[in-house]
Design an enzyme around this catalytic site. Structure first.
Site, mmCIF file in Angstrom:
data_model
loop_
_atom_site.group_PDB
_atom_site.id
_atom_site.type_symbol
_atom_site.label_atom_id
_atom_site.label_comp_id
_atom_site.label_asym_id
_atom_site.label_seq_id
_atom_site.Cartn_x
_atom_site.Cartn_y
_atom_site.Cartn_z
ATOM 1 N N HIS A 87 0.848 -1.203 0.000
ATOM 2 C CA HIS A 87 0.000 0.000 0.000
ATOM 3 C C HIS A 87 0.886 1.257 0.000
ATOM 4 O O HIS A 87 0.737 2.145 -0.842
ATOM 5 C CB HIS A 87 -0.891 -0.063 1.249
ATOM 6 C CG HIS A 87 -1.663 1.170 1.565
ATOM 7 N ND1 HIS A 87 -3.039 1.183 1.655
ATOM 8 C CD2 HIS A 87 -1.279 2.442 1.833
ATOM 9 C CE1 HIS A 87 -3.449 2.405 1.963
ATOM 10 N NE2 HIS A 87 -2.397 3.193 2.079
ATOM 11 N N GLU A 88 1.845 1.295 0.930
ATOM 12 C CA GLU A 88 2.743 2.457 1.019
ATOM 13 C C GLU A 88 3.593 2.596 -0.235
ATOM 14 O O GLU A 88 3.818 3.702 -0.738
ATOM 15 C CB GLU A 88 3.658 2.323 2.240
ATOM 16 C CG GLU A 88 2.968 2.498 3.566
ATOM 17 C CD GLU A 88 2.205 3.807 3.655
ATOM 18 O OE1 GLU A 88 2.669 4.826 3.128
ATOM 19 O OE2 GLU A 88 1.115 3.802 4.243
ATOM 20 N N HIS A 91 1.756 4.341 -3.004
ATOM 21 C CA HIS A 91 1.769 5.804 -2.822
ATOM 22 C C HIS A 91 3.098 6.358 -3.343
ATOM 23 O O HIS A 91 3.151 7.332 -4.090
ATOM 24 C CB HIS A 91 1.731 6.181 -1.338
ATOM 25 C CG HIS A 91 0.400 6.053 -0.670
ATOM 26 N ND1 HIS A 91 -0.750 6.607 -1.175
ATOM 27 C CD2 HIS A 91 0.043 5.465 0.500
ATOM 28 C CE1 HIS A 91 -1.746 6.345 -0.340
ATOM 29 N NE2 HIS A 91 -1.295 5.654 0.677
ATOM 30 N N ASP A 187 -5.327 8.862 4.004
ATOM 31 C CA ASP A 187 -5.613 8.930 2.564
ATOM 32 C C ASP A 187 -6.949 9.594 2.238
ATOM 33 O O ASP A 187 -7.031 10.461 1.378
ATOM 34 C CB ASP A 187 -5.595 7.520 1.961
ATOM 35 C CG ASP A 187 -4.235 6.865 2.116
ATOM 36 O OD1 ASP A 187 -3.250 7.609 2.274
ATOM 37 O OD2 ASP A 187 -4.161 5.633 2.094
#
Ligand code: ZN
Length: 396
Positions: A87-88, A91, A187
């Site tokens: 997930h990170e 980004h 987010d």
């Protein structure tokens, strides 16, 4: 929890993340991925929490937790944090595409944090950088859930099917929690700010998003306080993290707005007091008292800046050596520099990223001035008062 965080360098947890007690576990596209030591501390706790919540005959019964249940709990915790890392990473990879430097991804007990040098200024880009994380969880969840529920999971161990379905559904929860909770700077809150910013500008948009973030943090803390499970404690920490993050980022946006398009040359100290490499530390203390400055560029006979000396470098040196120790032996040879035409806001951010209190202003290699954090703080206070605000609003 997964917060993309520009390292504005203004809050305590920024510095906390820079501590060396984070263990590097890998590197992707030049981005170090690190585990904070507290993460290792809470991993057994997560294994027990997940093992007893999902893998005991009666969910939530600690006394039914046996070896296999604990093993599955640990496997689930580790797998979920691997998903948080992805997930990170998503980004960060979108941010990299927009030319934004990502300093690191750190895994904390409450989730992951991508430390970016800044968030994109264009709302559309902040929107896309923020969307990428939750989207990754949904993209992971879809095939895993299909595999878990529509069959095809091999019977390699008892409860393996449960494990697969949990990984899928918890990814859905992670994605939804991040995407739909408008708790800036998480987010969903960033997405909210990006949408608002395209209509009302960054300053107002950040104010509304940060207020929503603080309100949600408050609600989350109350919920966490009255939660009967061990998860309540983590909710409290996340709430604190959101509250501080929202306040800190709102302040940073206000400061940037106040500084506007002022340049470094408008706010620097021109012709600063300098030291020579051969000056003794005794001389330095005398110059400090006379000038009331505590940081100086060190310039050699050719006029080149060869280092920097501040109070930090002098701390811990034996008094008996002051008269005989030259500046060149204790100065910092690496000097963070900035050009006079750079934006003051960029200089401020560079100070935050490097943890520097001073920037030496160089014009074509020649010393043009010195910019200190104190100078910038005063300028912001002055401009804030002139603009009708309160001086304390402007604290950096
Ligand atoms: Zn995220």
């Amino acid at each position: 929890m997964a917060v993309p965080k520009p390292s504005s360098g203004k809050g305590p947890h920024d510095r906390a993340l820079n501590l060396p007690n984070a263990l590097q576990i890998g590197k992707v596209r030049g981005i170090p991925i690190r585990l904070h030591w507290t993460f290792l501390l809470v991993l057994p706790f997560f294994a027990v929490l997940m093992g007893s919540s999902y893998f005991t005959p009666t969910p939530g019964r600690l006394d039914q937790l046996d070896g296999p249940a604990l093993g599955w709990g640990a496997a689930l915790a580790v797998t979920l944090f691997a998903c948080v890392t992805l997930h990170e990473l998503s980004h960060s990879l979108v941010a990299l595409r927009y030319g934004i430097k990502v300093r690191s991804i750190t895994l904390l007990p409450i989730g992951g944090v991508s430390q970016m040098e800044e968030m994109p200024k264009e709302p559309r880009r902040e929107f896309l950088v923020s969307l990428a994380g939750p989207l990754t969880n949904f993209v992971l969840a879809a095939p895993i859930l299909a595999w878990g529920y529509l069959g095809g999971v091999p019977d390699i161990a008892p409860r393996f099917g449960d494990f697969v379905r949990l990984v899928g559904s918890l990814n859905l929860v992670l994605g939804a929690f991040n995407l739909f909770l408008p708790a800036f700077p998480m987010d969903g809150g960033r997405i909210l700010r990006a949408i608002l910013a395209s209509k009302m500008g960054l300053l107002k948009a950040t104010h509304y998003a940060a207020s929503a973030g603080r309100a949600l943090a408050f609600a989350m803390a109350i919920f966490g306080l009255f939660s009967p499970t061990g998860g309540g404690f983590f909710l409290l920490i996340i709430a604190l993290f959101i509250y501080m993050g929202a306040t800190e980022e709102e302040r940073a946006v206000q400061v940037n707005h106040t500084l506007g398009d002022l340049r470094v040359r408008d706010v620097m100290t021109s012709s600063p007091v300098i030291l020579r490499p051969e000056d003794s530390l005794e001389d330095v203390f005398r110059i400090m008292v006379e000038s009331k400055h505590v940081g100086f560029p060190v310039v050699d006979a050719m006029g080149r800046v060869v280092g920097f000396l501040g109070l930090k470098e002098l701390a811990g040196i034996d008094q008996a050596r002051f008269a005989t120790t030259p500046v060149r032996l204790v100065m910092r040879p690496q000097v963070p520099t900035v050009a006079p035409a750079a934006l003051a806001t960029d200089a401020l951010r560079a100070m935050g990223n490097d943890g520097a209190d001073y920037l030496v202003v160089l014009d074509h290699g020649q010393l043009a001035g010195l910019l200190s954090k104190t100078d910038l703080t005063r300028v912001v206070s002055i401009l804030a008062v002139r603009g009708g605000g309160k001086a304390e609003d402007a604290a950096l």
